[in-house]
Design an enzyme around this catalytic site. Structure first.
Site, mmCIF file in Angstrom:
data_model
loop_
_atom_site.group_PDB
_atom_site.id
_atom_site.type_symbol
_atom_site.label_atom_id
_atom_site.label_comp_id
_atom_site.label_asym_id
_atom_site.label_seq_id
_atom_site.Cartn_x
_atom_site.Cartn_y
_atom_site.Cartn_z
ATOM 1 N N HIS A 127 5.031 12.747 7.691
ATOM 2 C CA HIS A 127 5.795 12.295 6.524
ATOM 3 C C HIS A 127 6.485 13.522 5.929
ATOM 4 O O HIS A 127 5.982 14.649 6.062
ATOM 5 C CB HIS A 127 4.790 11.697 5.522
ATOM 6 C CG HIS A 127 5.387 11.056 4.313
ATOM 7 N ND1 HIS A 127 5.855 11.768 3.240
ATOM 8 C CD2 HIS A 127 5.554 9.760 3.992
ATOM 9 C CE1 HIS A 127 6.297 10.930 2.309
ATOM 10 N NE2 HIS A 127 6.129 9.701 2.744
ATOM 11 N N ASP A 204 -3.364 15.153 6.654
ATOM 12 C CA ASP A 204 -2.766 14.209 5.719
ATOM 13 C C ASP A 204 -3.431 12.855 5.988
ATOM 14 O O ASP A 204 -3.152 12.189 6.976
ATOM 15 C CB ASP A 204 -1.249 14.137 5.954
ATOM 16 C CG ASP A 204 -0.565 13.114 5.048
ATOM 17 O OD1 ASP A 204 -1.279 12.420 4.300
ATOM 18 O OD2 ASP A 204 0.672 13.014 5.111
ATOM 19 N N GLN A 207 -2.617 7.580 5.115
ATOM 20 C CA GLN A 207 -2.685 6.245 5.725
ATOM 21 C C GLN A 207 -4.092 5.938 6.232
ATOM 22 O O GLN A 207 -4.573 4.822 6.087
ATOM 23 C CB GLN A 207 -1.667 6.134 6.872
ATOM 24 C CG GLN A 207 -0.216 6.223 6.448
ATOM 25 C CD GLN A 207 0.220 5.056 5.548
ATOM 26 O OE1 GLN A 207 -0.315 3.955 5.617
ATOM 27 N NE2 GLN A 207 1.207 5.304 4.694
ATOM 28 N N LYS A 230 -2.326 4.038 -2.613
ATOM 29 C CA LYS A 230 -2.385 3.298 -1.334
ATOM 30 C C LYS A 230 -3.802 2.764 -1.108
ATOM 31 O O LYS A 230 -4.030 1.969 -0.208
ATOM 32 C CB LYS A 230 -1.989 4.204 -0.168
ATOM 33 C CG LYS A 230 -0.538 4.666 -0.218
ATOM 34 C CD LYS A 230 -0.180 5.434 1.037
ATOM 35 C CE LYS A 230 0.981 6.376 0.850
ATOM 36 N NZ LYS A 230 2.294 5.748 0.856
ATOM 37 N N CYS A 368 10.455 7.816 4.990
ATOM 38 C CA CYS A 368 10.214 9.230 4.643
ATOM 39 C C CYS A 368 9.649 9.996 5.826
ATOM 40 O O CYS A 368 8.784 10.883 5.654
ATOM 41 C CB CYS A 368 9.306 9.374 3.420
ATOM 42 S SG CYS A 368 10.038 8.742 1.944
HETATM 43 N N1 PLP Z 1 1.829 11.137 3.845
HETATM 44 C C1 PLP Z 1 1.920 9.939 4.421
HETATM 45 C C2 PLP Z 1 1.470 9.757 5.836
HETATM 46 C C3 PLP Z 1 2.432 8.855 3.698
HETATM 47 O O1 PLP Z 1 2.528 7.653 4.278
HETATM 48 C C4 PLP Z 1 2.851 9.063 2.361
HETATM 49 C C5 PLP Z 1 3.461 7.969 1.595
HETATM 50 O O2 PLP Z 1 4.047 7.063 2.123
HETATM 51 C C6 PLP Z 1 2.721 10.347 1.814
HETATM 52 C C7 PLP Z 1 2.207 11.363 2.582
HETATM 53 C C8 PLP Z 1 3.155 10.647 0.418
HETATM 54 O O3 PLP Z 1 2.408 9.913 -0.501
HETATM 55 P P1 PLP Z 1 2.818 9.856 -2.034
HETATM 56 O O4 PLP Z 1 4.243 9.417 -2.091
HETATM 57 O O5 PLP Z 1 1.869 8.866 -2.614
HETATM 58 O O6 PLP Z 1 2.625 11.212 -2.592
#
Ligand code: PLP
Length: 409
Positions: A127, A204, A207, A230, A368
């Protein structure tokens, strides 16, 4: 062909919005949980009750409400600790979300350990939140970012990862589960290999944490980041887990109240971890809401949630795959939670607009994660993602909707 045993999720009734919202007279079919999950009544009630009867600022007061709220806030930290099996509550840093967690890591760990010529390994399926913070450091510190390629089936090229490791590798920062492909990466093996090469490992978990049990101690990673929203909790709260021995050595990022032991006009002395990384008034009720979400998930059991969701996922994957002209992005052996797709002769934007007319909420775009979207040969896709409240009926509505799109376009 996968059979789906569950017509309606037994937990759907716990989510007020799913039982009351209609779009064009259609009941809401919510398939956008990878972007943000809906909230169970238990979380909503906990937050409301907290504001109505227990709310005050934390850590700085000795009046009754402040002491009680501090206890609530710190209890939420312990719930997170136990949920991801960290060894100590000191290893749980509250942030505003995964993005802030990753930026915090880049601005403390990254700034401390990286010097000119060092290498950071990330993957092509990250992401943007796990790409851009490292690129910002790249410019500042003259480091090199190396990228693990992704195979055609959407799995990580593990051999290529091993070949990228070198004595210059100081950090490996990869996603546990892709938000575009649903691929689940072998993070325990990645961590072990990276550690052999002397690198720090950051995962990270934005998910993965929502779909299956997480044990950071067993994985062995040094950092693990995720967002509360999430995970059925409010927005504005996130977590950065950091291994105590690593965190102890790190400088703060943001300065302000709560992150210091003492301040004079000449210098400040930093607070112990985790307060050192939590400058200013935190997201108090949101953290307590995250604790409530964890209580709710524990009352079901993450193993049960995983088994249930995987059953619904297999059904969704098989049914979507049957539609002629539809291509699912990624078919790695370890995959779950979501299906991103493109359809011949139909723009993803049009697909989601037509589905929306039928009350079906899916997400469209590059999610993203532009590099992996482009690697899959497209500029955008339509993503249906599951939460614990989705059952077979939701998937059937999606599939019927996709057939209708096919007829229309
Ligand atoms: N990392 C992953 C894999 C994500 O799917 C997301 C959000 O879609 C993020 C990071 C970023 O999360 P946030 O926008 O809640 O900070």
């Amino acid at each position: 062909m996968a059979l789906c045993e569950y017509e309606i999720s037994p937990w759907k009734k716990d989510f007020p919005i799913l039982n009351s919202t209609f779009i064009n007279k259609n009941p809401l079919v919510y398939l956008d949980s990878a972007a943000s999950a809906q909230k169970p009544e238990y979380v909503l009630n906990t937050c409301r009750k907290n504001y109505e009867t227990e709310y005050a600022n934390v850590h700085r007061g000795i009046h009754h409400l402040s002491e009680e709220e501090t206890a609530n806030f710190e209890a939420a930290r312990i719930k997170v600790q136990n949920f991801i099996k960290a060894k100590s509550p000191k290893e749980i840093i509250f942030t505003r979300g995964a993005t802030e967690s990753l930026n915090l890591a880049a601005n403390t760990l990254g700034k401390k350990i990286l010097k000119e010529g060092d290498e950071v390994i990330i993957s092509l399926m990250e992401h943007h939140a796990n790409i851009v913070p490292w690129q910002l450091l790249q410019d500042e510190k003259n480091i090199t970012i190396k990228v693990i390629p992704v195979n055609d089936d959407g799995s990580l090229d593990y051999d290529a990862f091993v070949n990228l490791l070198s004595p210059k590798t100081k950090l490996v920062a990869v996603t546990h589960m892709s938000n575009v492909l649903g691929t689940i990466n072998p993070v325990k093996e990645i961590t072990a290999k990276a550690h052999e090469a002397g690198a720090i490992v950051l995962l990270d978990g934005s998910q993965s944490v929502t779909h299956f049990p997480i044990d950071v101690t067993d994985i062995g990673c040094d950092f693990f980041a995720f967002s509360g929203h999430k995970l059925y909790a409010p927005t504005g709260i996130g977590v950065l887990y950091g291994r105590e021995e690593v965190l102890e050595d790190l400088p703060p990022w943001q300065g302000g109240g709560d992150m210091i032991k003492s301040v004079t006009m000449e210098k400040s002395v930093w607070a112990d971890i985790p307060a050192r990384f939590e400058a200013g008034t935190p997201s108090i009720v949101q953290a307590i809401g995250l604790g409530a979400a964890i209580d709710y998930l524990n009352s079901i059991g993450m193993e049960n949630i995983h088994a249930f969701e995987q059953n619904v996922f297999n059904f969704m994957y098989d049914e979507v795959k049957k539609i002629p002209g539809v291509r699912i992005l990624g078919n790695a052996p370890h995959k779950g939670g979501l299906v991103s797709m493109v359809m011949e002769n139909a723009h993803p934007q049009d697909i989601s607009m037509i589905l929306n007319q039928m009350g079906i909420a899916v997400r469209v775009g590059h999610h993203c994660a532009q590099p992996i979207t482009e690697r899959m040969g497209v500029t955008s896709s339509c993503r249906a993602s599951l939460g614990l409240y989705n059952g077979r009926k939701d998937v059937e509505a999606l599939v019927a909707g996709l057939w209708k799109v096919k007829e229309m376009l």
